[in-house]
Motif scaffolding. Structure first.
Motif, PDB file in Angstrom:
ATOM      1  N   TYR A 146       0.843  -1.192   0.000  1.00  0.00           N
ATOM      2  CA  TYR A 146       0.000   0.000   0.000  1.00  0.00           C
ATOM      3  C   TYR A 146       0.880   1.244   0.000  1.00  0.00           C
ATOM      4  O   TYR A 146       1.830   1.354   0.787  1.00  0.00           O
ATOM      5  N   GLN A 152      -1.523   9.287  -1.317  1.00  0.00           N
ATOM      6  CA  GLN A 152      -2.831   9.892  -1.554  1.00  0.00           C
ATOM      7  C   GLN A 152      -3.571  10.272  -0.279  1.00  0.00           C
ATOM      8  O   GLN A 152      -4.587  10.989  -0.338  1.00  0.00           O
ATOM      9  N   THR A 210      -4.829   4.655  -2.372  1.00  0.00           N
ATOM     10  CA  THR A 210      -6.232   5.021  -2.462  1.00  0.00           C
ATOM     11  C   THR A 210      -6.655   5.626  -1.132  1.00  0.00           C
ATOM     12  O   THR A 210      -6.039   5.358  -0.091  1.00  0.00           O
ATOM     13  N   LYS A 211      -7.725   6.424  -1.167  1.00  0.00           N
ATOM     14  CA  LYS A 211      -8.296   6.997   0.050  1.00  0.00           C
ATOM     15  C   LYS A 211      -9.512   6.211   0.522  1.00  0.00           C
ATOM     16  O   LYS A 211     -10.079   6.522   1.564  1.00  0.00           O
ATOM     17  N   SER A 212      -9.915   5.201  -0.240  1.00  0.00           N
ATOM     18  CA  SER A 212     -11.175   4.502  -0.008  1.00  0.00           C
ATOM     19  C   SER A 212     -10.947   3.028   0.301  1.00  0.00           C
ATOM     20  O   SER A 212     -10.209   2.342  -0.417  1.00  0.00           O
ATOM     21  N   HIS A 262     -12.223   1.011  -2.622  1.00  0.00           N
ATOM     22  CA  HIS A 262     -11.283   1.008  -3.749  1.00  0.00           C
ATOM     23  C   HIS A 262     -10.075   0.129  -3.452  1.00  0.00           C
ATOM     24  O   HIS A 262      -9.545  -0.544  -4.341  1.00  0.00           O
ATOM     25  N   LEU A 263      -9.617   0.133  -2.202  1.00  0.00           N
ATOM     26  CA  LEU A 263      -8.524  -0.751  -1.810  1.00  0.00           C
ATOM     27  C   LEU A 263      -8.897  -2.204  -2.108  1.00  0.00           C
ATOM     28  O   LEU A 263      -8.099  -2.959  -2.681  1.00  0.00           O
ATOM     29  N   ASN A 275      -8.792  -2.889  -5.762  1.00  0.00           N
ATOM     30  CA  ASN A 275      -7.418  -3.051  -6.239  1.00  0.00           C
ATOM     31  C   ASN A 275      -6.888  -4.446  -5.927  1.00  0.00           C
ATOM     32  O   ASN A 275      -6.211  -5.069  -6.757  1.00  0.00           O
TER      33      ASN A 275
END
Length: 307
Positions: A42, A46, A277-279, A282-283, A286
């Motif tokens: 990670y 961001q 990512t900030k989410s 979304h992580l 990914n």
């Protein structure tokens, strides 16, 4: 990551890859020196505010993403004191300290931030010593797992010697403040120069489906058991776009970004991913996307993008 009160000197080694530790994350594992890490990690950049300056708009959300990454099994987190500045380090400390013994936190030195959001170089010995101390303080540790020396500038690598800067980091390593060393935003010649000074466990450069300048370097590093960590794996501020990429994604019933991450993992076993990512959602996308299995036909079609 050690949090003991007295730093101890660690002798780095160049190791061969391993996939001995079970992980639910795609790609298995690799050795950064003597530290085994998941190839899917990670990147925290961001999590800072707009332009990588200041705090995030959603601090609680940023902490949730960091915790979710580690809970998913990621054991490689990338940061820098220049992100914020210091913002991502402080978030990592708040979210994850005391750190699990399996977690490796990689940071970068060699650049500062100015009020306009620029990234002025800061590679004099006194600059590097200050940045290492700042990283120790903001991460809350006595020894940094991995420090990458950032060369070049925002436009990319620049030719020139890194000897003075890397020798400074090697001395800090001998003093027990740093366990392993790497280089970032560098030429192949600078990688060779650094390796002549002290062991290098990773190279962190711009690389993705569309930017393939480091193909030969990546393969040379793989033969020597050295990790290659592509930053902007999804194109960064200019997301990857290609007819070939879209076609493969459609055939695979997934997204172009999932295909781009999967291609990197299949490109070479020494590639370590650090998508940011900030989410939390979304992580998870990914992680699932990086596990997409590409056929030989898919890879051949994708290879036409960057070549």
């Amino acid at each position: 990551m050690t949090t003991t009160s007295t730093p101890t000197t660690s002798t780095p080694t160049t190791s061969t890859p391993t996939t001995s530790t079970p992980t639910t994350l795609p790609g298995g594992t690799w050795m950064l020196g003597d530290r085994e890490v998941t190839r899917f990690g990670y990147g925290a950049m961001q999590l800072a505010g707009p332009g990588v300056l200041g705090p995030p708009a959603d601090r609680a959300g940023a902490l949730d993403v960091l915790r979710a990454a580690v809970e998913a099994g990621a054991t490689h987190v990338d940061t820098s004191g220049a992100y914020g500045p210091h913002v991502t380090n402080e978030l990592i400390r708040e979210a994850l300290h005391p750190y699990p013994p399996t977690l490796t936190i990689a940071t970068k030195v060699g650049a500062d931030r100015d009020p306009q959001g620029g990234w002025p170089t800061a590679r004099r010995p006194e600059d590097l010593r200050r940045q290492v101390q700042e990283n120790l303080r903001t991460l809350g540790v006595d020894t940094l797992d991995l420090v990458n020396l950032r060369m070049g500038d925002a436009a990319g690598p620049r030719a020139g010697s890194l000897a003075e800067a890397f020798e400074t980091l090697a001395r800090l390593q001998q003093d027990g403040l740093v366990t392993h060393l790497g280089v970032s935003n560098v030429t192949a010649e600078q990688v060779a120069e650094a390796r002549g000074i002290a062991p290098v466990v990773c190279v962190q450069n711009l690389y993705n489906l569309a930017v393939r300048h480091d193909d030969d370097l990546l393969e040379d590093l793989a033969r020597d058991g050295i990790a290659y960590v592509p930053f902007f794996p999804l194109g960064g501020f200019t997301p990857l776009q290609s007819q070939a990429l879209s076609a493969v994604a459609q055939r695979s019933s997934t997204t172009p970004m999932a295909v781009a991450l999967s291609w990197l993992l299949q490109r070479s076993p020494n590639v370590l991913l650090i998508p940011g990512t900030k989410s939390v959602a979304h992580l998870r996308e990914n992680i699932a996307g990086a596990g997409t299995v590409l056929s030989a036909q898919d890879v051949a079609e994708l290879d036409t993008i960057g070549r």
